[in-house]
Design a protein around this motif. Structure first.
Motif, PDB file in Angstrom:
ATOM      1  N   ALA A  47       0.741  -1.195  -0.013  1.00 20.90           N
ATOM      2  CA  ALA A  47      -0.129  -0.035   0.169  1.00 20.90           C
ATOM      3  C   ALA A  47       1.012   1.372   0.015  1.00 20.90           C
ATOM      4  CB  ALA A  47      -0.803  -0.044   1.159  1.00 20.90           C
ATOM      5  N   ALA A  48       0.574   2.362  -0.424  1.00 23.40           N
ATOM      6  CA  ALA A  48       1.119   3.502  -0.576  1.00 23.40           C
ATOM      7  C   ALA A  48       1.170   4.259   0.607  1.00 23.40           C
ATOM      8  CB  ALA A  48       0.360   4.462  -1.411  1.00 23.40           C
ATOM      9  N   ASN A  49       2.275   4.778   0.930  1.00 21.85           N
ATOM     10  CA  ASN A  49       2.691   5.554   2.157  1.00 21.85           C
ATOM     11  C   ASN A  49       2.406   7.256   2.017  1.00 21.85           C
ATOM     12  OD1 ASN A  49       3.653   6.712   4.572  1.00 21.85           O
ATOM     13  ND2 ASN A  49       5.744   5.919   4.691  1.00 21.85           N
ATOM     14  N   VAL A  50       1.255   7.749   2.359  1.00 22.17           N
ATOM     15  CA  VAL A  50       0.994   9.041   2.017  1.00 22.17           C
ATOM     16  C   VAL A  50       0.795   9.774   3.107  1.00 22.17           C
ATOM     17  CG1 VAL A  50      -0.840  10.406   0.828  1.00 22.17           C
ATOM     18  CG2 VAL A  50       0.025   8.381  -0.303  1.00 22.17           C
ATOM     19  N   GLU A  51       1.060  11.028   3.335  1.00 22.78           N
ATOM     20  CA  GLU A  51       0.884  12.055   4.300  1.00 22.78           C
ATOM     21  C   GLU A  51       0.141  13.150   3.684  1.00 22.78           C
ATOM     22  OE1 GLU A  51       3.179  15.027   7.498  1.00 22.78           O
ATOM     23  OE2 GLU A  51       4.299  13.671   6.054  1.00 22.78           O
ATOM     24  N   ILE A  52      -1.233  13.495   4.296  1.00 21.76           N
ATOM     25  CA  ILE A  52      -2.068  14.639   3.974  1.00 21.76           C
ATOM     26  C   ILE A  52      -1.238  15.972   4.591  1.00 21.76           C
ATOM     27  CG2 ILE A  52      -4.199  15.614   3.739  1.00 21.76           C
ATOM     28  CD1 ILE A  52      -4.055  13.122   2.256  1.00 21.76           C
ATOM     29  N   LEU A  53      -0.917  17.134   3.745  1.00 18.87           N
ATOM     30  CA  LEU A  53      -0.364  17.982   4.265  1.00 18.87           C
ATOM     31  C   LEU A  53      -1.121  19.248   4.651  1.00 18.87           C
ATOM     32  CD1 LEU A  53       3.068  17.695   2.178  1.00 18.87           C
ATOM     33  CD2 LEU A  53       2.764  17.112   4.353  1.00 18.87           C
ATOM     34  N   ASP A  54      -2.044  19.506   3.672  1.00 22.70           N
ATOM     35  CA  ASP A  54      -2.860  20.473   3.742  1.00 22.70           C
ATOM     36  C   ASP A  54      -4.131  20.465   2.879  1.00 22.70           C
ATOM     37  OD1 ASP A  54      -3.753  22.997   4.721  1.00 22.70           O
ATOM     38  OD2 ASP A  54      -2.601  24.312   3.155  1.00 22.70           O
ATOM     39  N   TYR A  55      -5.462  21.013   3.307  1.00 20.97           N
ATOM     40  CA  TYR A  55      -6.575  20.900   2.556  1.00 20.97           C
ATOM     41  C   TYR A  55      -7.272  22.367   2.881  1.00 20.97           C
ATOM     42  CZ  TYR A  55     -11.315  19.588   1.394  1.00 20.97           C
ATOM     43  OH  TYR A  55     -12.606  19.351   0.756  1.00 20.97           O
TER      44      TYR A  55
ATOM     45  N   PHE B 172     -17.943  20.017   1.225  1.00 21.05           N
ATOM     46  CA  PHE B 172     -18.003  19.085   0.226  1.00 21.05           C
ATOM     47  C   PHE B 172     -17.153  17.661   0.624  1.00 21.05           C
ATOM     48  CE2 PHE B 172     -17.257  18.144  -4.619  1.00 21.05           C
ATOM     49  CZ  PHE B 172     -18.441  17.475  -4.596  1.00 21.05           C
ATOM     50  N   PRO B 173     -17.733  16.562   0.815  1.00 23.36           N
ATOM     51  CA  PRO B 173     -17.119  15.428   1.260  1.00 23.36           C
ATOM     52  C   PRO B 173     -16.061  14.808   0.086  1.00 23.36           C
ATOM     53  CG  PRO B 173     -19.313  15.206   1.612  1.00 23.36           C
ATOM     54  CD  PRO B 173     -19.235  16.334   0.910  1.00 23.36           C
ATOM     55  N   LEU B 174     -14.671  14.940   0.286  1.00 20.74           N
ATOM     56  CA  LEU B 174     -13.721  14.404  -0.898  1.00 20.74           C
ATOM     57  C   LEU B 174     -12.889  13.648  -0.041  1.00 20.74           C
ATOM     58  CD1 LEU B 174     -12.616  17.796  -2.366  1.00 20.74           C
ATOM     59  CD2 LEU B 174     -13.992  15.998  -3.432  1.00 20.74           C
ATOM     60  N   LEU B 175     -12.169  12.701  -0.787  1.00 19.67           N
ATOM     61  CA  LEU B 175     -11.168  11.632  -0.246  1.00 19.67           C
ATOM     62  C   LEU B 175     -10.189  11.575  -1.298  1.00 19.67           C
ATOM     63  CD1 LEU B 175     -11.486   8.758  -1.636  1.00 19.67           C
ATOM     64  CD2 LEU B 175     -13.363   8.670   0.141  1.00 19.67           C
ATOM     65  N   LEU B 176      -8.958  11.341  -0.769  1.00 25.85           N
ATOM     66  CA  LEU B 176      -7.891  10.895  -1.656  1.00 25.85           C
ATOM     67  C   LEU B 176      -7.609   9.655  -1.854  1.00 25.85           C
ATOM     68  CD1 LEU B 176      -5.357  12.134  -3.327  1.00 25.85           C
ATOM     69  CD2 LEU B 176      -4.147  11.882  -1.203  1.00 25.85           C
TER      70      LEU B 176
ATOM     71  N   PRO C 160      -8.432  16.009   6.239  1.00 26.58           N
ATOM     72  CA  PRO C 160      -8.566  16.989   7.680  1.00 26.58           C
ATOM     73  C   PRO C 160      -9.662  17.925   7.564  1.00 26.58           C
ATOM     74  CG  PRO C 160      -6.648  17.615   6.581  1.00 26.58           C
ATOM     75  CD  PRO C 160      -7.144  16.356   5.707  1.00 26.58           C
ATOM     76  N   GLU C 161     -10.010  18.739   8.481  1.00 21.84           N
ATOM     77  CA  GLU C 161     -10.860  19.730   8.542  1.00 21.84           C
ATOM     78  C   GLU C 161     -10.148  20.730   7.581  1.00 21.84           C
ATOM     79  OE1 GLU C 161     -14.003  20.502   9.473  1.00 21.84           O
ATOM     80  OE2 GLU C 161     -13.896  18.323  10.044  1.00 21.84           O
ATOM     81  N   PRO C 162     -10.991  21.318   6.628  1.00 25.07           N
ATOM     82  CA  PRO C 162     -10.224  22.380   5.800  1.00 25.07           C
ATOM     83  C   PRO C 162     -10.146  23.758   6.353  1.00 25.07           C
ATOM     84  CG  PRO C 162     -12.640  22.085   5.277  1.00 25.07           C
ATOM     85  CD  PRO C 162     -12.426  21.132   6.350  1.00 25.07           C
ATOM     86  N   ARG C 163      -9.158  24.425   5.689  1.00 25.37           N
ATOM     87  CA  ARG C 163      -8.992  25.847   5.807  1.00 25.37           C
ATOM     88  C   ARG C 163      -9.500  26.627   4.848  1.00 25.37           C
ATOM     89  NH1 ARG C 163      -4.627  28.202   5.035  1.00 25.37           N
ATOM     90  NH2 ARG C 163      -3.467  26.597   3.837  1.00 25.37           N
ATOM     91  N   TYR C 164      -9.927  27.707   5.112  1.00 25.74           N
ATOM     92  CA  TYR C 164     -10.909  28.450   4.101  1.00 25.74           C
ATOM     93  C   TYR C 164     -10.157  29.768   3.754  1.00 25.74           C
ATOM     94  CZ  TYR C 164     -14.645  25.354   5.209  1.00 25.74           C
ATOM     95  OH  TYR C 164     -15.455  24.213   5.506  1.00 25.74           O
TER      96      TYR C 164
END
Length: 342
Positions: A127-135, A262-266, A322-326
């Motif tokens: 499986a891929a090793n992924v880190e979410i940095l920002d949304y 808006f529900p999104l996923l990667l 994660p919770e988004p920034r606007y």
């Protein structure tokens, strides 16, 4: 063993492959057995069998339903049962096995009246090793005029920054962004997070951009736009690379849903080498067909012995955001990404 196949039209991408390079011969109409299967982790395996056909024959290929198809997973073999409704309704042999990362899969098919045994081998990668940095979500909306197309306000833009970390420089990936479907409950619409739909997105990254001379002449800016981005770890620095994707959405205000949430996923799939090469070359063949019917034939990589097609494994992993920034951020209208049009 790598197979190279020459194709002339998009309709024959999955059908005109071979164990040796085949030069086009209008008199050669002997069909090949076609095996198509993309085993994925935690999913039951299905194997579609049919015959190739002459590229001017526009009939739908007919599935082979009387073969003996065996799947071996790490030395444990099982026989498939034919299901006419499997493989998107085209028919396929189904197995109860759900492979996991690291599994070695071998498929063998014996077809009555066909003088060769059809077989192939693949594996399920880690499986891929992924880190979410920002949304970040830009809800500002705007109106622009790029010469031919007008966009009016209320567009939402969603930017996701993430980092992929590899174990070697020989890993292969496919990235997609999915959003939740909608469904009606009584008088109201709700987000249906049990059903995720692949959406289009943009990436301006040299690892995924594909730009040819014709694009440059016609004024394309080189930004990737599509619903699947393929890349390898070959050019990662220190075993990792950071990506940024942008999704543009035109809200349906008639459903009353809040697109600021808006529900999104990667979704990131790691691919076996053979599946990665197949997807790359098949995509190029499709582009070349629509770009010009009489262009040079394109090589499509296949790995089927005794026939043509693909048997390639992948491992899917989904990442919640994660919770988004606007806040506002630079973006273009990527659906029409030609520049300088007058």
């Amino acid at each position: 063993m790598k197979r190279i196949c020459y194709v002339l039209v998009a309709a024959s991408l999955l059908l005109n492959a071979c164990s040796e390079p085949i030069e086009f011969d209008p008199g050669q109409v002997e069909p090949y057995a076609v095996l198509l299967s993309r085993p994925m982790n935690d999913s039951t395996v299905c194997v579609h069998l049919s015959y190739s056909r002459f590229f001017l024959d526009n009939r739908e290929p007919e599935a082979v339903s009387d073969a003996l198809v065996t799947l071996d997973v790490n030395g444990v073999a099982s026989v498939g049962a034919y299901d006419a409704g499997a493989y998107f309704g085209y028919g396929a042999y189904t197995f109860t096995s759900k492979p996991q990362p690291g599994d070695i899969l071998k498929v063998t098919a014996s077809i009555p009246g066909y003088d060769r045994t059809v077989k192939a081998t693949t594996s399920i990668p880690p499986a891929a090793n992924v880190e979410i940095l920002d949304y970040v979500i830009d809800t500002s909306g705007r109106q622009t005029n790029d010469g031919d197309y007008y966009y009016y306000g209320d567009n939402f833009y969603y930017k996701i920054r993430f980092k992929v970390k590899s174990h070697s420089n020989d890993e292969f990936y496919c990235v997609s962004i999915k959003h939740a479907d909608t469904r009606r409950v009584g008088m109201n619409w709700v987000w249906d997070t049990t059903n995720w739909i692949r959406t289009y997105f943009s990436m301006n990254d040299p690892l995924v951009n594909s730009q040819n001379v014709e694009d440059v002449i016609e004024g394309y800016d080189g930004t990737f736009y599509g619903d699947e981005a393929f890349f390898s770890s070959e050019l990662f620095q220190n075993g990792e690379h950071e990506f940024s994707v942008v999704v543009e959405e035109w809200p349906d205000y008639g459903n009353g849903l809040d697109y600021a949430h808006f529900p999104l996923l990667l979704e990131v799939r790691t691919l076996s080498r053979e599946l990665y090469r197949y997807e790359q070359t098949a995509d190029n063949a499709t582009y070349d067909f629509f770009d010009g019917l009489f262009s040079e034939p394109v090589q499509v990589i296949c790995n089927i012995e005794g026939g043509i097609g693909i048997f390639g494994g992948s491992c899917r992993k989904r990442f919640s955001l994660p919770e988004p920034r606007y806040e506002g951020f630079p973006h273009d209208d990527y659906y029409f990404y030609k520049k300088g049009r007058k």
